[in-house]
Design an enzyme around this catalytic site. Structure first.
Site, PDB file in Angstrom:
ATOM      1  N   GLU A  32       0.908  -1.235   0.042  1.00 56.09           N
ATOM      2  CA  GLU A  32       0.172  -0.085  -0.038  1.00 56.09           C
ATOM      3  C   GLU A  32       1.021   1.237  -0.070  1.00 56.09           C
ATOM      4  O   GLU A  32       1.821   1.368   0.825  1.00 56.09           O
ATOM      5  CB  GLU A  32      -0.865   0.043   1.084  1.00 56.09           C
ATOM      6  CG  GLU A  32      -1.617   1.408   1.070  1.00 56.09           C
ATOM      7  CD  GLU A  32      -2.472   1.359   2.533  1.00 56.09           C
ATOM      8  OE1 GLU A  32      -3.304   2.550   2.543  1.00 56.09           O
ATOM      9  OE2 GLU A  32      -2.612   0.725   3.463  1.00 56.09           O
ATOM     10  N   ASP A  97       9.504   5.081  15.442  1.00 55.36           N
ATOM     11  CA  ASP A  97       9.546   6.359  15.284  1.00 55.36           C
ATOM     12  C   ASP A  97      10.044   7.220  16.489  1.00 55.36           C
ATOM     13  O   ASP A  97       9.475   6.942  17.625  1.00 55.36           O
ATOM     14  CB  ASP A  97       8.234   7.033  14.711  1.00 55.36           C
ATOM     15  CG  ASP A  97       8.052   8.484  14.594  1.00 55.36           C
ATOM     16  OD1 ASP A  97       9.128   9.009  14.363  1.00 55.36           O
ATOM     17  OD2 ASP A  97       6.988   8.961  14.522  1.00 55.36           O
ATOM     18  N   ASP A  99      11.015  11.019  18.064  1.00 47.88           N
ATOM     19  CA  ASP A  99      10.469  12.496  17.539  1.00 47.88           C
ATOM     20  C   ASP A  99      11.044  13.449  18.925  1.00 47.88           C
ATOM     21  O   ASP A  99      10.879  13.162  20.021  1.00 47.88           O
ATOM     22  CB  ASP A  99       8.905  12.844  17.635  1.00 47.88           C
ATOM     23  CG  ASP A  99       8.707  14.173  16.790  1.00 47.88           C
ATOM     24  OD1 ASP A  99       9.008  15.160  17.322  1.00 47.88           O
ATOM     25  OD2 ASP A  99       8.439  13.978  15.635  1.00 47.88           O
TER      26      ASP A  99
END
Length: 404
Positions: A32, A97, A99
């Site tokens: 996808e 992830d 951040d």
């Protein structure tokens, strides 16, 4: 952006990274893709036959960014033609992830979207620890670190075993690696032990390299405990009220550096009135080192196969920087402000064309080689080569039958 997509985006390298082979397989054709189109349109469940098909669509849509999702049981673009029960995620890189905004409560140099050389050290420390932990504890080898383009970093793990993890297995793995939990309202964010008992082995292993990082980054550079708000937060992490009262009484008298305050804490440990007090202070100190230096993970990103994550070599819309791969062994020397921007790359391309007498290749497949993007694409290509080598070995060992 259109010139960047037409001439500089490394579609062939991205294809090889996702596909693990030269000829298209379901790892790519059933993958996808999602596109963000101006002004604010989000298009999901796109899929492509090969690198050229992807390039054609990207250049036609000219998105502000695009994201990569899982490999489904059917081609995402055909999902409306199959039963919902037959359209499920099958494979997905294990992703993480990190951040910078998750460090706002402890970094003293910047806040919010701002980032500098000093606070990048938090990200560098996280990369060092997470990279080693994943390789040592889980045996994964194919780790790709990618700068997010602004203030964070992503990790993509492409080992076959990692890609085949179920959502339940991903949750368990992420839970094992998650040490920092709780929002701003929660003072103590490390609760991975019972009382003053030893830390779990994997976390204990990470504690040793974090000691020097804590000293250099937290005590010296960021000086996190110099101001009252900082040292009051520190005191709240100690369970013994007598220890807290003694330290507060001393620190209220005169200003001290964070390093000096930490020495006071160490002395309190040595002067513990009994073994239990000594053990409690020592455990609290270890938890503090973890709370200030251990990787702060966005766990939700990693738990589900159907999560979408920004593709490498996309462009961050606010900084103009390209999301480039990063070598974990040199992460301390990485500088976000030196990452090439779209305008810089197009200027380099124009200059390269002018020096070549204005001749332009018909296909533009290797235009990135003429720019400062080259070392980053080369880094991805080395990663791809290792993936393809492993795929060839696995196919040779398994024989002719293969489904992916």
């Amino acid at each position: 952006m259109l010139a960047f997509y037409r001439r500089l985006y490394p579609y062939k390298s991205i294809f090889g990274w996702l596909n693990h082979e030269h000829a298209p397989t379901k790892r790519f054709t059933h993958r996808e893709w999602a596109f963000t189109l101006p002004p604010d349109t989000y298009v999901r469940y796109q899929s492509f036959a090969d690198a050229e098909d992807l390039k054609k669509q990207v250049c036609q849509l000219n998105p502000t960014r695009f994201e990569i999702g899982p490999v489904y049981s059917a081609k995402p673009r055909d999902r409306k033609t199959v039963r919902a029960a037959n359209f499920t995620p099958q494979l997905r890189e294990l992703v993480f992830d990190i951040d910078m905004t998750d460090y706002d409560e402890i970094r003293t140099c910047c806040s919010g979207a701002d980032i500098c050389k000093r606070c990048w050290a938090f990200i560098a420390a996280a990369v060092h620890i997470l990279d080693h932990s994943i390789r040592d504890q889980f045996g994964y080898k194919h780790l790709l670190w990618v700068y997010s383009g602004r203030r964070g970093i992503h990790l993509w793990i492409s080992d076959k075993e990692a890609m085949e993890l179920t959502d339940e297995q991903r949750r368990a793995l992420v839970g094992w690696l998650t040490v920092i939990q709780g929002g701003k309202e929660m003072r103590k964010k490390v609760n991975v032990r019972q009382g003053s008992k030893p830390l779990p082995p994997g976390i204990q292993m990470a504690l040793e390299p974090l000691g020097p990082i804590f000293h250099e980054l937290i005590l010296l550079d960021q000086d996190c405990f110099a101001e009252e708000e900082g040292w009051e937060t520190l005191l709240q992490l100690f369970p013994d009220p007598d220890v807290v009262r003694g330290l507060r009484a001393k620190w209220e008298v005169k200003p001290l550096s964070s390093e000096a305050k930490w020495e006071d804490v160490k002395n309190m440990t040595k002067a513990g009135k009994d073994q239990k007090t000594h053990d409690n202070i020592k455990a609290a100190m270890e938890d503090i080192v973890l709370q200030y230096t251990y990787p702060r993970l966005d766990a939700e990103v990693s738990k589900h196969r159907n999560h979408l994550l920004k593709a490498p070599f996309c462009v961050h819309p606010k900084t103009g920087r390209v999301c480039v791969p990063v070598d974990p062994s040199t992460i301390d020397r990485f500088r976000p402000e030196r990452v090439p921007t779209v305008s810089q790359l197009l200027r380099e391309l124009d200059e390269a064309g002018a020096s070549a007498g204005g001749e332009a290749a018909a296909e533009h497949h290797s235009d990135w080689q003429k720019t400062s993007l080259k070392p980053y694409v080369d880094m991805l290509d080395r990663h791809v080569a290792a993936l393809m080598d492993e795929t060839r070995r696995a196919k040779r060992d398994a024989g002719p039958d293969r489904s992916w």
